[in-house]
Design a protein around this motif. Sequence first.
Motif, short mmCIF file in Angstrom:
data_model
loop_
_atom_site.label_atom_id
_atom_site.label_comp_id
_atom_site.label_asym_id
_atom_site.label_seq_id
_atom_site.Cartn_x
_atom_site.Cartn_y
_atom_site.Cartn_z
N SER A 131 0.83 -1.21 0.00
CA SER A 131 0.00 0.00 0.00
C SER A 131 0.86 1.26 0.00
O SER A 131 0.56 2.23 -0.70
N ALA A 132 1.93 1.24 0.81
CA ALA A 132 2.83 2.41 0.88
C ALA A 132 3.47 2.69 -0.48
O ALA A 132 3.53 3.84 -0.92
N ILE A 133 3.90 1.63 -1.14
CA ILE A 133 4.51 1.77 -2.47
C ILE A 133 3.49 2.35 -3.45
O ILE A 133 3.78 3.28 -4.20
N GLY A 134 2.27 1.81 -3.39
CA GLY A 134 1.20 2.26 -4.28
C GLY A 134 0.86 3.73 -4.12
O GLY A 134 0.45 4.40 -5.07
N LEU A 135 1.03 4.25 -2.90
CA LEU A 135 0.76 5.67 -2.64
C LEU A 135 1.86 6.57 -3.20
O LEU A 135 1.65 7.77 -3.38
N LEU A 136 3.03 6.00 -3.48
CA LEU A 136 4.17 6.80 -3.91
C LEU A 136 4.50 6.69 -5.40
O LEU A 136 5.04 7.63 -5.99
N THR A 137 4.21 5.54 -6.00
CA THR A 137 4.57 5.35 -7.42
C THR A 137 3.75 4.24 -8.07
O THR A 137 3.38 3.27 -7.38
#
Length: 281
Positions: free
Chosen positions: A68-74
Amino acid sequence: MQNKIGKAFAPAHISGIFIIDIKKDPSLSGSMGCGICLEDGAVTEVRPSKETIIRINGIVTGAPTTLSAIGLLTPEPVLVDTKLDIPIGAGFGASGAGALSAALSLNEALSLDLTFKEVAGAAHCAEVTNMTGLGDVTGMTFGGMVIRKKAGAPFRGIIDKIPSRNTKISWIEFNEISTKSVLSDELKQKTINRAGKSRLKELFKKPTVENFMIQSAAFAKDIELMSPRVKDAIEAVKAAGGLASQAMLGDTVFAINDNGALMEFGKVHESRISNAGAHLI
């Protein structure tokens, strides 16, 4: 850029006291409370890839909070390699440490040029949304003994710190506790918040490492999540002249000066308080 690898560390975070504060906006949600960061934690490497794959200690895993964190950034696919030297589901903030170290590494690997507030904010929002933690990422961002005075993502909530040396912390974990199951129980939330407010108030009167341990133990007792073994281990440490409490949320006892008392309960692990927050390595 194709060959660039980002690498970062995020410390473990043991929450001793917390008060749940959930709002519609995850960046304004989280918890108030106090916890300690350890020199043990998560080291994550991120590199560009053809598809997004997350490995923890070499094993491919779903890792929803990190994903989820990755998806929020790129939207870019990446290979994430996280090495954890802390247990999962035992109250050490493993989900938060994995997500925060991955977000920091990702920023470097893909040259996203984001600030720490943006990167840590993504990890925090991922934690809150997945209900794997509430205040861990804030503690990990700053390191040491962080008091969270107002809930929210790092740099959005209000924090203070208890000055601390790199004191040795010993711990023993028994079973996993599902953070999600506790956080989604409304009756348990009320008990936690009532106890949390009372114990945090007492901690503010004397903000020391020792009083943190005392108030944490009282909080753990108040919210009645202690297993019999946790209760016995805390009492054994106390009898040996040390200070111990239950890691939130885990079936885990952490202690200062346990004087060998935890050894009778199983394998004892040791780390030290880390006054350094998450950082690139």
